[in-house]
Design a protein around this motif. Structure first.
Motif, PDB file in Angstrom:
ATOM      1  N   ALA A 155       0.837  -1.201   0.000  1.00 28.85           N
ATOM      2  CA  ALA A 155       0.000   0.000   0.000  1.00 28.85           C
ATOM      3  C   ALA A 155       0.868   1.247   0.000  1.00 28.85           C
ATOM      4  CB  ALA A 155      -0.916   0.009   1.217  1.00 28.85           C
ATOM      5  N   LEU A 156       0.425   2.234  -0.743  1.00 26.18           N
ATOM      6  CA  LEU A 156       1.009   3.573  -0.649  1.00 26.18           C
ATOM      7  C   LEU A 156       0.060   4.366   0.231  1.00 26.18           C
ATOM      8  CD1 LEU A 156       3.161   5.592  -1.519  1.00 26.18           C
ATOM      9  CD2 LEU A 156       1.719   6.214  -3.445  1.00 26.18           C
ATOM     10  N   GLY A 157       0.461   4.567   1.468  1.00 23.25           N
ATOM     11  CA  GLY A 157      -0.438   5.118   2.474  1.00 23.25           C
ATOM     12  C   GLY A 157      -0.782   4.013   3.463  1.00 23.25           C
ATOM     13  N   ARG A 158      -0.781   4.330   4.729  1.00 20.71           N
ATOM     14  CA  ARG A 158      -1.014   3.333   5.772  1.00 20.71           C
ATOM     15  C   ARG A 158      -2.419   2.753   5.684  1.00 20.71           C
ATOM     16  NH1 ARG A 158      -3.344   4.099  10.547  1.00 20.71           N
ATOM     17  NH2 ARG A 158      -3.225   6.356  10.294  1.00 20.71           N
ATOM     18  N   PRO A 159      -2.522   1.409   5.637  1.00 20.38           N
ATOM     19  CA  PRO A 159      -3.862   0.815   5.645  1.00 20.38           C
ATOM     20  C   PRO A 159      -4.539   1.042   6.994  1.00 20.38           C
ATOM     21  CG  PRO A 159      -2.199  -0.773   4.918  1.00 20.38           C
ATOM     22  CD  PRO A 159      -1.474   0.405   5.499  1.00 20.38           C
ATOM     23  N   VAL A 160      -5.866   1.091   6.973  1.00 16.94           N
ATOM     24  CA  VAL A 160      -6.643   1.236   8.205  1.00 16.94           C
ATOM     25  C   VAL A 160      -7.646   0.097   8.272  1.00 16.94           C
ATOM     26  CG1 VAL A 160      -8.232   2.703   9.502  1.00 16.94           C
ATOM     27  CG2 VAL A 160      -6.374   3.749   8.198  1.00 16.94           C
ATOM     28  N   PRO A 161      -7.572  -0.751   9.318  1.00  9.95           N
ATOM     29  CA  PRO A 161      -6.559  -0.730  10.376  1.00  9.95           C
ATOM     30  C   PRO A 161      -5.251  -1.337   9.874  1.00  9.95           C
ATOM     31  CG  PRO A 161      -8.021  -2.602  10.684  1.00  9.95           C
ATOM     32  CD  PRO A 161      -8.568  -1.832   9.510  1.00  9.95           C
ATOM     33  N   ASP A 162      -4.178  -1.001  10.557  1.00 11.75           N
ATOM     34  CA  ASP A 162      -2.865  -1.540  10.195  1.00 11.75           C
ATOM     35  C   ASP A 162      -2.706  -2.895  10.870  1.00 11.75           C
ATOM     36  OD1 ASP A 162      -0.262  -2.122   9.651  1.00 11.75           O
ATOM     37  OD2 ASP A 162       0.604  -0.482  10.813  1.00 11.75           O
ATOM     38  N   THR A 200     -12.669   5.656   5.863  1.00 11.82           N
ATOM     39  CA  THR A 200     -11.578   5.242   6.747  1.00 11.82           C
ATOM     40  C   THR A 200     -10.209   5.280   6.089  1.00 11.82           C
ATOM     41  OG1 THR A 200     -11.935   2.927   6.111  1.00 11.82           O
ATOM     42  CG2 THR A 200     -13.112   3.730   8.066  1.00 11.82           C
ATOM     43  N   ARG A 201     -10.022   6.027   5.011  1.00  7.19           N
ATOM     44  CA  ARG A 201      -8.666   6.142   4.482  1.00  7.19           C
ATOM     45  C   ARG A 201      -7.791   6.862   5.511  1.00  7.19           C
ATOM     46  NH1 ARG A 201      -9.514   4.351  -0.586  1.00  7.19           N
ATOM     47  NH2 ARG A 201     -11.396   5.076  -1.634  1.00  7.19           N
ATOM     48  N   SER A 202      -6.533   6.484   5.551  1.00  6.02           N
ATOM     49  CA  SER A 202      -5.663   6.992   6.609  1.00  6.02           C
ATOM     50  C   SER A 202      -5.538   8.524   6.645  1.00  6.02           C
ATOM     51  CB  SER A 202      -4.278   6.352   6.525  1.00  6.02           C
ATOM     52  OG  SER A 202      -3.682   6.552   5.270  1.00  6.02           O
ATOM     53  N   PRO A 203      -5.520   9.252   5.495  1.00  2.00           N
ATOM     54  CA  PRO A 203      -5.418  10.715   5.615  1.00  2.00           C
ATOM     55  C   PRO A 203      -6.553  11.319   6.436  1.00  2.00           C
ATOM     56  CG  PRO A 203      -4.994  10.030   3.354  1.00  2.00           C
ATOM     57  CD  PRO A 203      -5.511   8.823   4.078  1.00  2.00           C
ATOM     58  N   ALA A 204      -7.778  10.814   6.248  1.00  2.00           N
ATOM     59  CA  ALA A 204      -8.916  11.341   6.996  1.00  2.00           C
ATOM     60  C   ALA A 204      -8.832  10.951   8.466  1.00  2.00           C
ATOM     61  CB  ALA A 204     -10.223  10.836   6.385  1.00  2.00           C
ATOM     62  N   VAL A 205      -8.514   9.683   8.722  1.00  2.00           N
ATOM     63  CA  VAL A 205      -8.407   9.205  10.101  1.00  2.00           C
ATOM     64  C   VAL A 205      -7.311   9.966  10.848  1.00  2.00           C
ATOM     65  CG1 VAL A 205      -7.810   7.202  11.524  1.00  2.00           C
ATOM     66  CG2 VAL A 205      -9.313   6.922   9.537  1.00  2.00           C
ATOM     67  N   ASP A 206      -6.162  10.119  10.214  1.00  2.00           N
ATOM     68  CA  ASP A 206      -5.029  10.809  10.849  1.00  2.00           C
ATOM     69  C   ASP A 206      -5.340  12.287  11.073  1.00  2.00           C
ATOM     70  OD1 ASP A 206      -3.636   8.455  10.826  1.00  2.00           O
ATOM     71  OD2 ASP A 206      -2.430   8.949   9.070  1.00  2.00           O
ATOM     72  N   ALA A 207      -6.014  12.920  10.112  1.00  2.00           N
ATOM     73  CA  ALA A 207      -6.327  14.341  10.245  1.00  2.00           C
ATOM     74  C   ALA A 207      -7.304  14.587  11.396  1.00  2.00           C
ATOM     75  CB  ALA A 207      -6.909  14.879   8.942  1.00  2.00           C
ATOM     76  N   ARG A 208      -8.274  13.709  11.562  1.00  2.00           N
ATOM     77  CA  ARG A 208      -9.228  13.876  12.665  1.00  2.00           C
ATOM     78  C   ARG A 208      -8.513  13.785  14.008  1.00  2.00           C
ATOM     79  NH1 ARG A 208     -12.711   9.536   9.635  1.00  2.00           N
ATOM     80  NH2 ARG A 208     -13.450  10.816   7.896  1.00  2.00           N
ATOM     81  N   ALA A 209      -7.566  12.844  14.107  1.00  2.00           N
ATOM     82  CA  ALA A 209      -6.810  12.705  15.360  1.00  2.00           C
ATOM     83  C   ALA A 209      -5.948  13.945  15.613  1.00  2.00           C
ATOM     84  CB  ALA A 209      -5.945  11.448  15.306  1.00  2.00           C
ATOM     85  N   ALA A 210      -5.282  14.438  14.554  1.00  2.00           N
ATOM     86  CA  ALA A 210      -4.424  15.613  14.700  1.00  2.00           C
ATOM     87  C   ALA A 210      -5.252  16.854  15.042  1.00  2.00           C
ATOM     88  CB  ALA A 210      -3.638  15.843  13.410  1.00  2.00           C
TER      89      ALA A 210
END
Length: 351
Positions: A155-162, A200-210
């Motif tokens: 994957a290019l970009g972290r899979p969710v869930p990893d 649940t793509r990682s950019p959205a998940v990560d941005a919400r956490a940040a």
């Protein structure tokens, strides 16, 4: 070797022609040219010289059939074209494709590009050795199809869930969002909102956490919205227009998807506000949309060329049976500040 008939294309020399001219068997020619078997070094050199003189070129298709290899890898994503490429067909996905194709070819592999938005059916019509999946979502149908067919994938970009089952190159999702949010804070934002893609793509998940951490750190009242990827710019417009109606004191929009960000700019203007004095807009990917929007959008250099090359390397490791090791990480993101979020003197970039 027989002369071609007048007007016909010259016949390509075959392995039998090389064997006859070098006075060896066809097996010896094959071993000599491919570095196989125990061939006397002098014989190997003579065979190579004869092949060169005759203009012999190996039949790549036959070689691949014998080895059971397609010598091709696929690039694919379940992201709809509306966000992966857009009307121009140029964007995030095509930038990745260009870099991956160049790097794959340097290793003797062709890149098979499947249109974004695939559900897996297209994979059944192509012959590939493995695939790179761009930013898979949870239970991504493409990863499921590849796994079901026993094809190696990364994957290019972290899979969710990893889960650790799919090796990947991390695109630094949280660091990217933190960079954008810190920039808004430094530009004086007091009530910024976050707009991401649904899912649940990682950019959205990560941005919400940040964003949740930044809101607590800077004392921002948290305001978020989501838009559907398939809607592209229109979905971004609708989500941001509704957000501005509901939260009229919003003074900045961190819109992760660049197609949504272009829609956000229209929504800000249609609400009677100005950019960037009333509302600033920033986005994640520094691509064609960010650069040609009016005003140009502050965005992030994700170093996609290097990340795509790393993904190809990671996949080739899997194809060669080598352990993948720890996830790779793209180079650190670089903020490119433009007029959409500059309330002071414009800055070329921030690290």
């Amino acid at each position: 070797m027989a002369s071609p008939r007048p007007g016909s294309a010259p016949r390509q020399p075959t392995i039998a022609d090389v064997a006859r001219a070098a006075s060896v068997s066809r097996t010896t020619v094959s071993h000599a040219l491919n570095g196989l078997g125990k061939v006397d070094p002098r014989t190997r050199e003579r065979v190579k010289r004869v092949a060169e003189e005759l203009g012999y070129r190996p039949n790549l298709r036959a070689q691949r059939l014998r080895r059971g290899e397609a010598k091709a890898i696929a690039l694919l994503s379940s992201m709809p074209l509306a966000v992966a490429g857009g009307p121009s067909r140029l964007g995030f996905y095509m930038e990745v494709a260009a870099a991956a194709a160049e790097h794959a070819l340097a290793h003797g592999f062709a890149l098979v590009l499947l249109p974004p938005g695939e559900t897996g059916a297209g994979l059944r019509t192509v012959d590939v050795d493995g695939a790179i999946v761009v930013e898979p979502g949870e239970d991504d149908p493409l990863v499921a199809e590849l796994t079901g067919r026993g094809l190696p994938c990364v994957a290019l970009g972290r899979p969710v869930p990893d889960t650790g089952r799919v090796p990947y190159v991390d695109l630094n999702g949280e660091a990217v969002a933190e960079l954008l949010l810190e920039h808004l804070f430094r530009q004086g934002a007091q009530r910024p909102a976050l707009v991401t893609a649904a899912g649940t793509r990682s950019p959205a998940v990560d941005a919400r956490a940040a964003y949740e951490r930044a809101a607590e750190r800077y004392g921002w009242p948290p305001v978020t919205a989501v838009a559907e990827e398939a809607g592209g710019e229109s979905a971004g417009y609708e989500a941001c227009a509704a957000l501005l109606r509901e939260h009229p004191d919003t003074d900045a929009l961190c819109v992760l998807v660049d197609a949504f960000a272009v829609g956000a700019v229209r929504a800000v203007r249609d609400s009677g506000r100005g950019l960037p004095d009333d509302v600033m807009v920033v986005t994640r990917y520094d691509g064609l949309r960010a650069r040609t929007c009016t005003p140009p959008l502050t965005a992030v250099d994700l170093h996609l060329e290097q990340a795509a090359a790393d993904a190809v390397e990671l996949l080739l490791q899997r194809l060669h049976g080598e352990p993948s090791g720890a996830p790779r990480r793209a180079p650190g993101p670089r903020l490119v500040t433009r007029a959409s979020s500059s309330r002071g003197p414009a800055v070329a970039d921030e690290r």
